[in-house]
Scaffold this motif. Structure first.
Motif, PDB file in Angstrom:
ATOM      1  N   SER A 512     -30.944  -4.698 -63.419  1.00  0.00           N
ATOM      2  CA  SER A 512     -30.475  -3.314 -63.445  1.00  0.00           C
ATOM      3  C   SER A 512     -30.580  -2.717 -64.836  1.00  0.00           C
ATOM      4  O   SER A 512     -30.931  -1.533 -64.997  1.00  0.00           O
ATOM      5  N   GLU A 513     -30.303  -3.503 -65.873  1.00  0.00           N
ATOM      6  CA  GLU A 513     -30.415  -3.011 -67.243  1.00  0.00           C
ATOM      7  C   GLU A 513     -31.865  -2.727 -67.609  1.00  0.00           C
ATOM      8  O   GLU A 513     -32.162  -1.763 -68.319  1.00  0.00           O
ATOM      9  N   LEU A 514     -32.788  -3.569 -67.127  1.00  0.00           N
ATOM     10  CA  LEU A 514     -34.211  -3.330 -67.376  1.00  0.00           C
ATOM     11  C   LEU A 514     -34.676  -2.032 -66.709  1.00  0.00           C
ATOM     12  O   LEU A 514     -35.445  -1.250 -67.284  1.00  0.00           O
ATOM     13  N   SER A 515     -34.182  -1.775 -65.492  1.00  0.00           N
ATOM     14  CA  SER A 515     -34.553  -0.544 -64.777  1.00  0.00           C
ATOM     15  C   SER A 515     -34.004   0.677 -65.499  1.00  0.00           C
ATOM     16  O   SER A 515     -34.661   1.720 -65.580  1.00  0.00           O
ATOM     17  N   GLU A 516     -32.781   0.551 -66.045  1.00  0.00           N
ATOM     18  CA  GLU A 516     -32.167   1.658 -66.767  1.00  0.00           C
ATOM     19  C   GLU A 516     -32.972   2.019 -68.007  1.00  0.00           C
ATOM     20  O   GLU A 516     -33.080   3.194 -68.381  1.00  0.00           O
ATOM     21  N   LEU A 517     -33.567   1.008 -68.649  1.00  0.00           N
ATOM     22  CA  LEU A 517     -34.413   1.261 -69.816  1.00  0.00           C
ATOM     23  C   LEU A 517     -35.763   1.851 -69.425  1.00  0.00           C
ATOM     24  O   LEU A 517     -36.479   2.392 -70.280  1.00  0.00           O
ATOM     25  N   GLY A 518     -36.135   1.716 -68.166  1.00  0.00           N
ATOM     26  CA  GLY A 518     -37.401   2.285 -67.718  1.00  0.00           C
ATOM     27  C   GLY A 518     -38.539   1.285 -67.670  1.00  0.00           C
ATOM     28  O   GLY A 518     -39.697   1.686 -67.502  1.00  0.00           O
ATOM     29  N   PHE A 519     -38.252  -0.019 -67.773  1.00  0.00           N
ATOM     30  CA  PHE A 519     -39.301  -1.035 -67.705  1.00  0.00           C
ATOM     31  C   PHE A 519     -39.521  -1.436 -66.250  1.00  0.00           C
ATOM     32  O   PHE A 519     -38.567  -1.596 -65.467  1.00  0.00           O
ATOM     33  N   GLU A 520     -40.785  -1.640 -65.889  1.00  0.00           N
ATOM     34  CA  GLU A 520     -41.102  -1.961 -64.503  1.00  0.00           C
ATOM     35  C   GLU A 520     -40.594  -3.353 -64.136  1.00  0.00           C
ATOM     36  O   GLU A 520     -40.545  -4.266 -64.961  1.00  0.00           O
ATOM     37  N   ARG A 521     -40.236  -3.508 -62.900  1.00  0.00           N
ATOM     38  CA  ARG A 521     -39.663  -4.750 -62.391  1.00  0.00           C
ATOM     39  C   ARG A 521     -40.782  -5.748 -62.076  1.00  0.00           C
ATOM     40  O   ARG A 521     -41.857  -5.385 -61.625  1.00  0.00           O
ATOM     41  N   ILE A 530     -29.586 -18.330 -62.359  1.00  0.00           N
ATOM     42  CA  ILE A 530     -28.537 -19.155 -62.971  1.00  0.00           C
ATOM     43  C   ILE A 530     -27.215 -18.399 -63.083  1.00  0.00           C
ATOM     44  O   ILE A 530     -26.147 -19.000 -63.028  1.00  0.00           O
ATOM     45  N   THR A 531     -27.272 -17.043 -63.256  1.00  0.00           N
ATOM     46  CA  THR A 531     -26.078 -16.193 -63.214  1.00  0.00           C
ATOM     47  C   THR A 531     -26.478 -14.866 -62.591  1.00  0.00           C
ATOM     48  O   THR A 531     -27.668 -14.544 -62.477  1.00  0.00           O
ATOM     49  N   ASN A 532     -25.467 -14.060 -62.201  1.00  0.00           N
ATOM     50  CA  ASN A 532     -25.751 -12.743 -61.636  1.00  0.00           C
ATOM     51  C   ASN A 532     -26.361 -11.807 -62.666  1.00  0.00           C
ATOM     52  O   ASN A 532     -27.094 -10.878 -62.323  1.00  0.00           O
ATOM     53  N   GLU A 533     -26.030 -12.030 -63.974  1.00  0.00           N
ATOM     54  CA  GLU A 533     -26.563 -11.172 -65.035  1.00  0.00           C
ATOM     55  C   GLU A 533     -27.990 -11.539 -65.403  1.00  0.00           C
ATOM     56  O   GLU A 533     -28.714 -10.727 -65.978  1.00  0.00           O
ATOM     57  N   LEU A 534     -28.413 -12.767 -65.117  1.00  0.00           N
ATOM     58  CA  LEU A 534     -29.779 -13.210 -65.437  1.00  0.00           C
ATOM     59  C   LEU A 534     -30.516 -13.460 -64.127  1.00  0.00           C
ATOM     60  O   LEU A 534     -30.745 -14.596 -63.710  1.00  0.00           O
ATOM     61  N   ASN A 535     -30.875 -12.358 -63.493  1.00  0.00           N
ATOM     62  CA  ASN A 535     -31.399 -12.461 -62.129  1.00  0.00           C
ATOM     63  C   ASN A 535     -32.848 -12.036 -61.987  1.00  0.00           C
ATOM     64  O   ASN A 535     -33.340 -11.855 -60.883  1.00  0.00           O
ATOM     65  N   ALA A 536     -33.544 -11.867 -63.150  1.00  0.00           N
ATOM     66  CA  ALA A 536     -34.952 -11.444 -63.077  1.00  0.00           C
ATOM     67  C   ALA A 536     -35.691 -11.940 -64.316  1.00  0.00           C
ATOM     68  O   ALA A 536     -35.092 -12.164 -65.377  1.00  0.00           O
ATOM     69  N   LEU A 537     -37.005 -12.114 -64.148  1.00  0.00           N
ATOM     70  CA  LEU A 537     -37.829 -12.420 -65.319  1.00  0.00           C
ATOM     71  C   LEU A 537     -37.887 -11.179 -66.204  1.00  0.00           C
ATOM     72  O   LEU A 537     -37.998 -10.053 -65.700  1.00  0.00           O
ATOM     73  N   ARG A 538     -37.810 -11.380 -67.494  1.00  0.00           N
ATOM     74  CA  ARG A 538     -37.780 -10.228 -68.389  1.00  0.00           C
ATOM     75  C   ARG A 538     -39.176  -9.635 -68.573  1.00  0.00           C
ATOM     76  O   ARG A 538     -40.173 -10.357 -68.644  1.00  0.00           O
ATOM     77  N   SER A 539     -39.212  -8.329 -68.658  1.00  0.00           N
ATOM     78  CA  SER A 539     -40.470  -7.619 -68.921  1.00  0.00           C
ATOM     79  C   SER A 539     -40.492  -7.049 -70.334  1.00  0.00           C
ATOM     80  O   SER A 539     -41.474  -6.431 -70.744  1.00  0.00           O
ATOM     81  N   THR A 540     -39.392  -7.235 -71.062  1.00  0.00           N
ATOM     82  CA  THR A 540     -39.300  -6.791 -72.457  1.00  0.00           C
ATOM     83  C   THR A 540     -38.310  -7.686 -73.200  1.00  0.00           C
ATOM     84  O   THR A 540     -37.430  -8.300 -72.579  1.00  0.00           O
ATOM     85  N   LEU A 541     -38.460  -7.729 -74.517  1.00  0.00           N
ATOM     86  CA  LEU A 541     -37.501  -8.453 -75.356  1.00  0.00           C
ATOM     87  C   LEU A 541     -36.359  -7.559 -75.822  1.00  0.00           C
ATOM     88  O   LEU A 541     -35.354  -8.049 -76.341  1.00  0.00           O
TER      89      LEU A 541
END
Length: 773
Positions: A512-521, A530-541
């Motif tokens: 959700s934070e990545l989407s808010e920044l505007g980076f594609e999923r 491993i946790t609810n907060e780490l639920n996707a591969l990152r597309s940005t650092l």
């Protein structure tokens, strides 16, 4: 480490070696000579005998003496408090020129004629040994009245200061340096008179016994002496100790320091009368501590830790006493592990033991007792108490062919064995088997065959090894993975040098934070995050870095400079390596120069940091929703888009409670090192010109840049923007100042040539419908 020729000559024959030869040989052995001087007593300073002494009639501090110099008896007025009848002294005669430039002549002191001067050691240019005159004794040689003082070797000596590397603890003594010189010059050690036990004296068992753990990492030897009066310290010993700044007031400590400096063996001394109960024998316990050093205890009281410190000081205020003398050696590794466990250190002992003191305790003890035995007021107890068991010395297999291959030329086997034996190595030769050498304890730095080769080269002399071209025989194993690693390492080092701290996070992020920044999923859903907060591969650092900056701001940090390198993923889950930076808050700490009011970071400061780290790049217009629309750009390297840079959108700054924040993210594949073309540089000066051009607001500078570059002016070295100016008079225009630098590779430029180029530039600007301000 200070050595003298006369001191060395007591161990090996260097009588006819010059100062230059000594210095050159020490340097070739790896014992770097820091200074070398010839110290000589002045001419016309002779041996005299004080025959009479009486007070000066008109002075409380002056004495009138009659001094016999063999050919005559001189009257000399002396102000030294220690002058006495019967003393042999150094007398400066009329005409003598002292080291301070003073010329001795006949004079009257308070009406009494004085024909010379009785000298102190410092007045003769030597180290100070007392507050009065220097009293001579036969430790310098047989005293002959009238004989020039500089005919005695002690007063006509070479003094050399050697700078030792930390691994050469074996050369922290006169004996140790003599051992190296004896090897290179093929000399034998002199057979100095050994200490001989006296008959009908008490044995040490009456006053001392020791109890030792079997597995200690130390060697010990104990002797006992009884002092019936003050210990006599000879002039030779006092002068040498003063020269090395170890002369003290305690006579026993002076003798111990002299023995240590001469032989390299460490000594401690304990007052028997203080430790003993009613004069009964004492028992010393030698126990290993948790780090491997050895503690010496008496009745559970810690007396010393071998090689680190001694807690009991020798008391010398009694007229008659018994002193227990301890010689010790401890493995330097144990000293290194244990020294930080003790707050108290004896710096002189620790300096030697940490580098490796002399393990031949018998050598040092015999040398010490031989010096003490000359005093009639000392009784030396017979025999010794000792613990001389030690773990086996390291054994290294020696292959002569490999040694010669490493050295680069053939050295005969007999020569190699001769050198090693001279240096103290023990050869172990089996029938038709391999040749092994046992490393001596005093060379704790010798670990392998390469170290042995270094010893052989030292003795042969590096200048005597024939130079050969370097031959590459190993296959080049450098591959693309290694190059990428090195390039990334260089980028990280440059980032750190520009004040950025490296951050490290998971390759997983919050969707959700990545989407808010505007980076594609990333189109790859994690089934079991491993946790609810780490639920996707990152597309940005950047998201991790922004959260880290927010955390630091909430912990009262005002300057946050972070970077991270790692894997990111595109929408198809392809791995891409990125490098990202963030600078949040102020650009410097509050201080005097900014009056405690530092400025917030700005776009130009941040861009300068990025350029210092990744090199040259160009900027083009961009549109990223998470960045400020006024301060953002795409970064292009070699014409390809490599990433973006800009200020974080004000809404995101406020939401994350951040101060002014700039970010940058790049693909590292565009940062790969490229082939560099070497260009000649000019030795001739450049000529600089500035042009201020009026441009409409919103005009793209790249148009000007491309137009000037397309002129292909040979002497135009480079050009850059140096100022942008705007005021009410300029209305909808800016004044853009461009600096041009002109230079020729082969000669000094003429003004006409530069003017011609400027005209071409102005003509091109006119074509762009731009005019000068």
């Amino acid at each position: 480490m200070i050595i003298t020729k006369t001191w060395l000559n007591e161990w090996i024959d260097v009588e006819y070696k010059s100062l230059n030869e000594l210095s050159k040989t020490l340097n070739s052995l790896g014992l770097e000579v820091d200074s070398a001087t010839h110290l000589r007593a002045p001419d016309k300073v002779v041996i005299g005998l004080v025959k009479e002494k009486f007070k000066h009639e008109d002075s409380d501090k002056l004495n009138v003496t009659k001094v016999d110099i063999g050919s005559e008896i001189l009257q000399i007025v002396c102000g030294a408090p220690n002058v006495e009848t019967g003393q042999f002294v150094a007398v400066a005669l009329k005409g003598a020129i002292m080291p301070n430039g003073m010329k001795i002549s006949k004079a009257k002191l308070r009406g009494v004629e004085s024909c010379g001067m009785i000298c102190s050691s410092s007045e003769l240019g030597f180290a100070k040994i007392n507050d009065g005159i220097m009293v001579l004794d036969e430790s310098i040689g047989k005293l002959e009245l009238g004989k020039p003082l500089n005919e005695y070797s002690l007063f006509n000596d070479f003094i050399i200061e050697v700078e030792l590397t930390p691994n050469r603890g074996d050369c922290l003594s006169i004996y140790g340096i003599a051992r190296d010189l004896a090897t290179v010059w093929n000399l034998e050690f002199k057979k100095n008179a050994e200490f001989k036990e006296s008959d009908n004296v008490l044995g040490i068992g009456r006053v001392l016994r020791i109890i030792t753990q079997k597995d200690i990492n130390s060697l010990f030897m104990y002797r006992a002496i009884e002092i019936k009066n003050n210990v006599n310290v000879s002039l030779l010993m006092r002068l040498r100790l003063a020269q090395i700044e170890l002369l003290g007031k305690n006579s026993i400590e002076n003798v111990l320091n002299y023995a240590t400096y001469s032989t390299g063996v460490l000594f401690n001394a304990y007052d028997f009368n203080t430790l003993s109960k009613d004069g009964k024998e004492i028992t010393l316990h030698l126990n290993k501590d948790e780090n491997g050093a050895t503690k010496v205890l008496c009745d559970e009281k810690l007396l010393s830790v071998s090689g680190i410190f001694q807690s009991e000081k020798l008391l010398l205020n009694e007229e008659e006493k018994i002193v227990i003398i301890e010689a010790n050696y401890t493995d330097p590794v144990s000293i290194a592990l244990a020294k930080n466990s003790y707050k108290k250190h004896d710096e002189n002992s620790l300096y030697r033991s940490f580098r490796g003191s002399e393990p031949n305790l018998s050598l040092g003890m015999n040398f010490l007792l031989k010096n003490l035995d000359s005093s009639p007021d000392i009784m030396i107890y017979s025999s010794s108490q000792h613990f001389l068991e030690y773990k086996e010395n390291p054994i290294i297999a020696v292959n002569i062919d490999i040694i010669n291959k490493i050295i680069g030329q053939e050295v005969h086997k007999d020569e190699i064995f001769k050198i090693l034996k001279k240096l103290g190595f023990t050869l172990i030769v089996a029938n038709e088997g391999p040749i092994n050498v046992k490393v001596p304890l005093h060379r704790s730095d010798i670990k392998n065959l390469a170290d042995i080769c270094e010893e052989i080269v030292r003795i042969i002399g590096i200048d005597n090894i024939t130079s050969k071209p370097l031959e590459f025989v190993e296959t080049n194993r450098i591959n693309d993975t290694f190059k990428l690693y090195k390039e990334l390492m260089n980028l990280r080092l440059r980032a750190v040098s520009n004040g950025y701290f490296e951050s490290l996070h998971y390759v997983l992020d919050n969707e959700s934070e990545l989407s808010e920044l505007g980076f594609e999923r990333v189109n790859l859903k994690l089934i079991n995050p491993i946790t609810n907060e780490l639920n996707a591969l990152r597309s940005t650092l950047l998201n991790h870095l922004l959260n880290a900056a927010s955390f630091n701001i909430k912990n009262s940090k005002k300057i946050i400079k972070l970077f991270e390198s790692g894997a990111c993923f595109d929408k198809d889950a392809n791995e891409i390596h990125h490098l990202a930076f963030i600078h949040c808050g102020f650009k410097e700490e509050a201080g005097i120069k900014n009056h405690a009011k530092p400025e917030l970071v700005n776009f130009y400061d941040f861009l300068t940091d990025i350029k210092n780290i990744v090199g040259d790049f160009s900027l083009k217009e961009s549109k990223h929703s998470f960045l400020s629309s006024f301060e953002q750009a795409d970064i292009y390297i070699k014409g390809q888009r490599a990433g973006f840079v800009g200020r974080l959108h004000l809404g995101l700054e406020n939401k994350k409670d951040l101060l002014k924040t700039y970010v940058c993210e790049l693909e590292t594949k565009f940062l790969r090192l490229k082939h560099k073309n070497v260009k000649p540089y000019s030795k001739f000066p450049s000529i600089n010109r500035d042009l201020s051009v009026l441009i409409p607001k919103g005009y793209v500078y790249e148009n000007i840049k491309n137009a000037i570059e397309n002129l292909n002016l040979d002497i135009l070295e480079h050009f850059k923007i140096v100022d942008i100016y705007s005021d009410e008079n300029l209305k909808d225009e800016y004044s853009l100042t461009i600096n041009f630098s002109f230079r020729n590779l082969e000669r000094t430029l003429e003004d006409e040539e530069v003017s011609l180029c400027i005209d071409k530039i102005l003509e091109k600007l006119k074509e762009l419908e731009l005019k000068l301000r």
